[in-house]
Scaffold this motif. Structure first.
Motif, PDB file in Angstrom:
ATOM      1  N   GLU A   1      15.499  -5.530  20.169  1.00  0.00           N
ATOM      2  CA  GLU A   1      16.189  -4.643  21.114  1.00  0.00           C
ATOM      3  C   GLU A   1      16.460  -5.399  22.424  1.00  0.00           C
ATOM      4  N   TYR A   2      15.464  -6.198  22.835  1.00  0.00           N
ATOM      5  CA  TYR A   2      15.647  -6.956  24.071  1.00  0.00           C
ATOM      6  C   TYR A   2      16.861  -7.875  23.955  1.00  0.00           C
ATOM      7  N   GLU A   3      16.962  -8.573  22.806  1.00  0.00           N
ATOM      8  CA  GLU A   3      18.068  -9.521  22.649  1.00  0.00           C
ATOM      9  C   GLU A   3      19.421  -8.815  22.710  1.00  0.00           C
ATOM     10  N   ARG A   4      19.466  -7.608  22.157  1.00  0.00           N
ATOM     11  CA  ARG A   4      20.723  -6.860  22.197  1.00  0.00           C
ATOM     12  C   ARG A   4      21.042  -6.461  23.644  1.00  0.00           C
ATOM     13  N   ILE A   5      20.020  -5.931  24.321  1.00  0.00           N
ATOM     14  CA  ILE A   5      20.198  -5.444  25.698  1.00  0.00           C
ATOM     15  C   ILE A   5      20.557  -6.619  26.622  1.00  0.00           C
ATOM     16  N   ALA A   6      19.894  -7.765  26.403  1.00  0.00           N
ATOM     17  CA  ALA A   6      20.100  -8.911  27.302  1.00  0.00           C
ATOM     18  C   ALA A   6      21.472  -9.546  27.094  1.00  0.00           C
ATOM     19  N   ALA A   7      22.110  -9.250  25.963  1.00  0.00           N
ATOM     20  CA  ALA A   7      23.416  -9.870  25.708  1.00  0.00           C
ATOM     21  C   ALA A   7      24.556  -9.066  26.345  1.00  0.00           C
ATOM     22  N   LEU A   8      24.237  -7.876  26.870  1.00  0.00           N
ATOM     23  CA  LEU A   8      25.308  -7.016  27.400  1.00  0.00           C
ATOM     24  C   LEU A   8      25.536  -7.242  28.894  1.00  0.00           C
ATOM     25  N   LYS A   9      26.657  -6.714  29.363  1.00  0.00           N
ATOM     26  CA  LYS A   9      26.951  -6.770  30.804  1.00  0.00           C
ATOM     27  C   LYS A   9      26.878  -5.359  31.353  1.00  0.00           C
ATOM     28  N   TYR A  10      26.466  -5.239  32.608  1.00  0.00           N
ATOM     29  CA  TYR A  10      26.296  -3.908  33.207  1.00  0.00           C
ATOM     30  C   TYR A  10      26.999  -3.865  34.565  1.00  0.00           C
ATOM     31  N   SER A  11      27.406  -2.667  34.925  1.00  0.00           N
ATOM     32  CA  SER A  11      28.114  -2.531  36.200  1.00  0.00           C
ATOM     33  C   SER A  11      27.189  -2.912  37.355  1.00  0.00           C
ATOM     34  N   ILE A  12      27.768  -3.589  38.353  1.00  0.00           N
ATOM     35  CA  ILE A  12      26.933  -3.933  39.513  1.00  0.00           C
ATOM     36  C   ILE A  12      26.643  -2.684  40.355  1.00  0.00           C
ATOM     37  N   HIS A  13      27.304  -1.571  39.995  1.00  0.00           N
ATOM     38  CA  HIS A  13      27.033  -0.342  40.763  1.00  0.00           C
ATOM     39  C   HIS A  13      26.114   0.596  39.982  1.00  0.00           C
ATOM     40  N   ASP A  14      25.381   0.072  39.008  1.00  0.00           N
ATOM     41  CA  ASP A  14      24.470   0.968  38.288  1.00  0.00           C
ATOM     42  C   ASP A  14      23.270   1.316  39.171  1.00  0.00           C
ATOM     43  N   SER A  15      22.442   2.234  38.677  1.00  0.00           N
ATOM     44  CA  SER A  15      21.399   2.815  39.538  1.00  0.00           C
ATOM     45  C   SER A  15      20.418   1.767  40.070  1.00  0.00           C
ATOM     46  N   VAL A  16      20.242   0.666  39.344  1.00  0.00           N
ATOM     47  CA  VAL A  16      19.291  -0.347  39.819  1.00  0.00           C
ATOM     48  C   VAL A  16      20.005  -1.363  40.720  1.00  0.00           C
ATOM     49  N   PHE A  17      21.109  -1.911  40.227  1.00  0.00           N
ATOM     50  CA  PHE A  17      21.701  -3.041  40.940  1.00  0.00           C
ATOM     51  C   PHE A  17      22.292  -2.638  42.295  1.00  0.00           C
ATOM     52  N   GLN A  18      22.812  -1.411  42.350  1.00  0.00           N
ATOM     53  CA  GLN A  18      23.352  -0.960  43.640  1.00  0.00           C
ATOM     54  C   GLN A  18      22.253  -0.981  44.706  1.00  0.00           C
ATOM     55  N   LYS A  19      21.041  -0.595  44.303  1.00  0.00           N
ATOM     56  CA  LYS A  19      19.918  -0.594  45.269  1.00  0.00           C
ATOM     57  C   LYS A  19      19.609  -2.024  45.721  1.00  0.00           C
ATOM     58  N   ILE A  20      19.739  -2.947  44.793  1.00  0.00           N
ATOM     59  CA  ILE A  20      19.448  -4.349  45.138  1.00  0.00           C
ATOM     60  C   ILE A  20      20.515  -4.877  46.097  1.00  0.00           C
ATOM     61  N   ILE A  21      21.777  -4.516  45.816  1.00  0.00           N
ATOM     62  CA  ILE A  21      22.861  -4.963  46.711  1.00  0.00           C
ATOM     63  C   ILE A  21      22.632  -4.412  48.118  1.00  0.00           C
ATOM     64  N   ASP A  22      22.234  -3.119  48.167  1.00  0.00           N
ATOM     65  CA  ASP A  22      22.055  -2.472  49.472  1.00  0.00           C
ATOM     66  C   ASP A  22      20.799  -2.953  50.201  1.00  0.00           C
ATOM     67  N   ALA A  23      19.849  -3.531  49.455  1.00  0.00           N
ATOM     68  CA  ALA A  23      18.554  -3.865  50.050  1.00  0.00           C
ATOM     69  C   ALA A  23      18.655  -5.043  51.000  1.00  0.00           C
ATOM     70  N   GLN A  24      17.921  -4.971  52.059  1.00  0.00           N
ATOM     71  CA  GLN A  24      17.866  -6.103  52.966  1.00  0.00           C
ATOM     72  C   GLN A  24      16.785  -7.074  52.493  1.00  0.00           C
ATOM     73  N   GLU A  25      15.698  -6.476  52.023  1.00  0.00           N
ATOM     74  CA  GLU A  25      14.596  -7.315  51.555  1.00  0.00           C
ATOM     75  C   GLU A  25      14.164  -6.823  50.182  1.00  0.00           C
ATOM     76  N   THR A  26      12.853  -6.733  49.984  1.00  0.00           N
ATOM     77  CA  THR A  26      12.399  -6.281  48.668  1.00  0.00           C
ATOM     78  C   THR A  26      12.744  -4.815  48.454  1.00  0.00           C
ATOM     79  N   VAL A  27      13.042  -4.506  47.209  1.00  0.00           N
ATOM     80  CA  VAL A  27      13.253  -3.107  46.877  1.00  0.00           C
ATOM     81  C   VAL A  27      12.402  -2.828  45.636  1.00  0.00           C
ATOM     82  N   VAL A  28      11.685  -1.703  45.725  1.00  0.00           N
ATOM     83  CA  VAL A  28      10.825  -1.367  44.593  1.00  0.00           C
ATOM     84  C   VAL A  28      11.570  -0.345  43.734  1.00  0.00           C
ATOM     85  N   ILE A  29      11.787  -0.711  42.475  1.00  0.00           N
ATOM     86  CA  ILE A  29      12.513   0.173  41.559  1.00  0.00           C
ATOM     87  C   ILE A  29      11.501   0.976  40.757  1.00  0.00           C
TER      88      ILE A  29
END
Ligand SMILES: Nc1ncnc2c1ncn2[C@@H]1O[C@H](COP(=O)(O)OP(=O)(O)OP(=O)(O)O)[C@@H](O)[C@H]1O
Length: 701
Positions: A249-277
């Motif tokens: 399952e990991y290999e399948r998931i890791a082979a895909l691309k995801y929107s940079i505005h998804d619930s996790v990555f958007q928080k990382i973009i907005d973060a100044q420093e560490t962000v705890v997900i």
């Protein structure tokens, strides 16, 4: 001595005592002793608040107490306290020293769990006092005590001593921070020399895996990158240490691309420093990507993430799992430094990978051009592929109409007709009518190759894949990439090859013999055969699934004997062509010759006619061909001069024709004037046809 001067003396003695401490643990013991002497405090701890005011950590305590000897002690010390939970909000809001008996303490939120332990070691109550520096709450001191009543009148002294402790703790902290910075500098320096020059993912992985996991006590980590399109992110490297059951399952998931505005990555973009997900929380958000569900199933609760940036641009992020342990501000500081270096390393590696990809592409193009050149040179030597398709009979007009219709599409075409009816010519016309005309039309004659060679001819082979494979060789499919592949005499293909061909047609990718990777190919297929494929199919020699794949747009090429009106046009065309080629001044043929030719059955169709005219042009001394040397006629002439056909199969016809030609050439197959040349076939094809039809040279007179 007055109470005040007694207290001052005690404060002074306290100051002197703690000033003598050489390290944090000695200091912890001295403070413990003093607090016990002065106030009957049984056990204490000074907690330091994080700079962002969210957490506090046990910082100074006495390691030689009953509590410190409890097995859970280390985990209490390591676990941060959330300054926003109910207990700490209560502590922060207190204006003065809090003093509670044990019942009072145990009624505070989150404390009841300690009842048994506190009672067992004789604790009678609990107290707490906030330590301020320049009006800022920087720490607090908590304690357990055994003589609460005795302490109440001495709170003034207690508070003064707490101020002293505040200054001491703050100095100690500054020193610790200084040391921490030194450590960070050393770590960053050693890392920067290790990762600055890395060009390969695997090498970076080794460093991150060995160092960063260790520095931050991380159990799993991953680095994700923003893709070239700037709209998606995907895995760059991961060490999830997952059990085998999650691997697929990991290999399948890791082979895909995801929107940079998804619930996790958007928080990382907005973060100044560490962000705890918080995995549970982000999984409930509407723009949650599929991988979060996977994290949940794999048991991840929360991940610490830090953006990787080049200037203002987020190029990726590092994600780390270290259970519930949040980052201390000192760690965040170090992580920030490391991430700055990681950003450079990741972007260098991505740039390097891009260059390598482009180089590989260039090499591939170079190789393709080289292969095309070789192919074309061979074609020029053998092919007469610039001939126009001559004929005005309704049958030929119909063929031309069909060519015009199917040419511009990408459809597979199946050309059916006897040998020499012009199937290859029509294939070329279709190719030239398509958007692929500037690419190659590659021909493979399935009948001319030994069955063992067809696979390597079609799909190519890697060096050493079989005895004799000294060099890597690309197959006709790869050579025809972007263009057309003409599968001539497809009906002769062995059954096992038919299965392989079918798979390639379905999947549009090939694998070279001995190769490990699949190669995408974009090829239009035109197949041709002079066999009755439906009969072949019924008799089990041709796969029905391949037949239906090929039979998408069939075009039947009529035999020459059924369209005699085309013969004069073809004769004149070939006279013109060969007169020009040989410099002979031949311009036409007599009516008799034309009539003779119309009466002939032409088992070799236009190819036979073409060769006959070529010979006649060479043999003719005048401007008009007056005599034609037709092979032994298979037809008788009736009283009206009309040919009466003897009903024979194409195979019989072919056998007889080859036989006659061999007789004509006195059994010579190769060379100028040999049967192969007259019949317009490669000698190897003639040999295999003779073998198949049971003709031996010894039969020839
Ligand atoms: N209508 C035509 N006009 C001009 N030349 C033709 C025509 N039909 C066939 N030819 C010529 O006859 C020869 C044989 O044609 P081609 O190779 O296309 O036949 P084919 O059906 O593919 O034969 P085979 O089944 O034996 O491979 C070629 O030289 C070709 O140029």
């Amino acid at each position: 001595m007055s109470d005040i001067s007694r207290d001052l003396a005690k404060i002074l003695a306290f100051s002197n005592a703690i000033a003598s401490a050489t390290d944090k643990y000695v200091l912890g013991a001295i403070i413990g002793e003093q607090l016990n002497d002065l106030f009957g405090i049984y056990e204490y701890c000074i907690y330091i608040n994080s700079r962002d005011g969210r957490w506090s950590w046990p910082y100074i305590f006495d390691v030689d107490t009953q509590i410190a000897r409890q097995p859970e002690f280390q985990s209490w010390i390591d676990a941060p306290n959330d300054l926003n939970d109910d207990l700490h909000r209560y502590v922060k809001s207190a204006q003065d020293v809090i003093l509670l008996d044990l019942e009072g303490y145990l009624s505070l939120p989150g404390t009841a769990q300690y009842r048994q332990m506190l009672e067992s070691i004789g604790v009678k109550g609990w107290g707490c006092h906030t330590i301020r520096l320049a009006d800022e709450q920087v720490a607090f001191l908590t304690f357990h005590h055994t003589q609460i009543e005795e302490m109440k009148p001495r709170l003034g002294l207690f508070k003064s001593i707490c101020s002293q402790l505040g200054i001491t703790a703050s100095n100690l902290l500054s020193r610790d921070e200084l040391e921490q910075r030194e450590r960070e500098k050393t770590i960053l320096l050693s890392l920067s020399t290790e990762i600055a020059s890395l060009k390969i993912r695997d090498d970076l992985f080794q460093v991150v895996n060995a160092k960063i996991k260790d520095i931050f006590s991380v159990t799993q980590f991953g680095i994700v990158k923003v893709d070239e399109d700037g709209k998606t992110h995907s895995a760059f490297m991961m060490d999830l240490g997952l059990s085998k059951s999650y691997q697929a399952e990991y290999e399948r998931i890791a082979a895909l691309k995801y929107s940079i505005h998804d619930s996790v990555f958007q928080k990382i973009i907005d973060a100044q420093e560490t962000v705890v997900i918080n995995v549970e929380e982000v999984s409930a958000e509407p723009n949650c990507s599929e991988y979060v569900g996977f994290w949940k199933r794999a048991g991840f609760v929360s991940l610490v993430c830090f953006p990787l940036r080049m200037g203002d641009e987020t190029i990726g992020a590092i994600l780390m799992n270290r259970g519930k342990k949040p980052f201390k501000s000192s760690e965040t500081h170090l992580l920030k430094g490391i991430c700055a270096q990681l950003s450079v390393a990741v972007s260098n590696i991505l740039a390097n990978e891009k260059v390598m990809r482009q180089l590989a592409e260039i090499n591939q193009y170079k190789q393709q051009l080289e292969d095309e050149k070789v192919y074309l040179q061979e074609e020029i030597k053998t092919a007469s592929n610039t001939t126009d398709f001559i004929g005005a009979s309704p049958e030929v007009k119909k063929v031309m109409r069909l060519v015009g219709t199917v040419g511009p599409t990408d459809s597979t075409v199946l050309l059916l007709g006897e040998t020499g009816t012009g199937k290859e010519l029509v294939a070329r016309a279709i190719h030239n009518n398509s958007s692929r005309k500037n690419k190659l039309m590659v021909k493979i004659n399935c009948a001319a190759l030994p069955p063992t060679m067809i696979e390597s001819e079609l799909f190519g082979h890697e060096r050493g894949s079989f005895t004799g494979a000294h060099e890597r060789r690309i197959g006709k499919f790869e050579l025809a990439h972007g263009g057309t592949l003409f599968l001539d005499e497809v009906g002769e293909m062995p059954l096992d090859m038919q299965a392989k061909l079918l798979r390639v047609l379905q999947e549009k990718e090939i694998e070279r013999l001995g190769g490990k990777t699949t190669i995408k190919v974009d090829v239009r297929i035109i197949a041709a055969t002079n066999r009755d494929l439906e009969k072949e199919m019924a008799e089990g020699r041709f796969r029905s699934d391949l037949f239906y794949r090929l039979n998408i747009f069939p075009i039947h090429l009529p035999p020459l004997r059924t369209r005699q009106e085309d013969i004069p046009m073809l004769v004149n065309y070939f006279i013109g062509k060969f007169a020009k080629k040989t410099g002979m001044k031949v311009e036409g043929a007599t009516n008799n010759v034309m009539l003779e030719m119309k009466r002939y059955s032409w088992p070799g169709n236009v190819r036979e006619l073409e060769h006959l005219i070529e010979r006649s042009v060479l043999l003719e001394s005048g401007p008009i061909i007056k005599q034609i040397h037709l092979p032994t006629p298979k037809t008788a002439i009736n009283g009206d001069g009309e040919p009466i056909f003897r009903l024979v199969t194409i195979e019989e016809n072919e056998r007889q024709h080859i036989f006659d030609t061999l007789n004509y050439c006195s059994g010579r197959i190769t060379g100028v004037g040999g049967a192969a040349e007259i019949l317009g076939l490669p000698a190897s094809t003639l040999h295999s046809k003779m073998k198949k039809l049971g003709i031996r040279r010894t039969h020839v007179k």
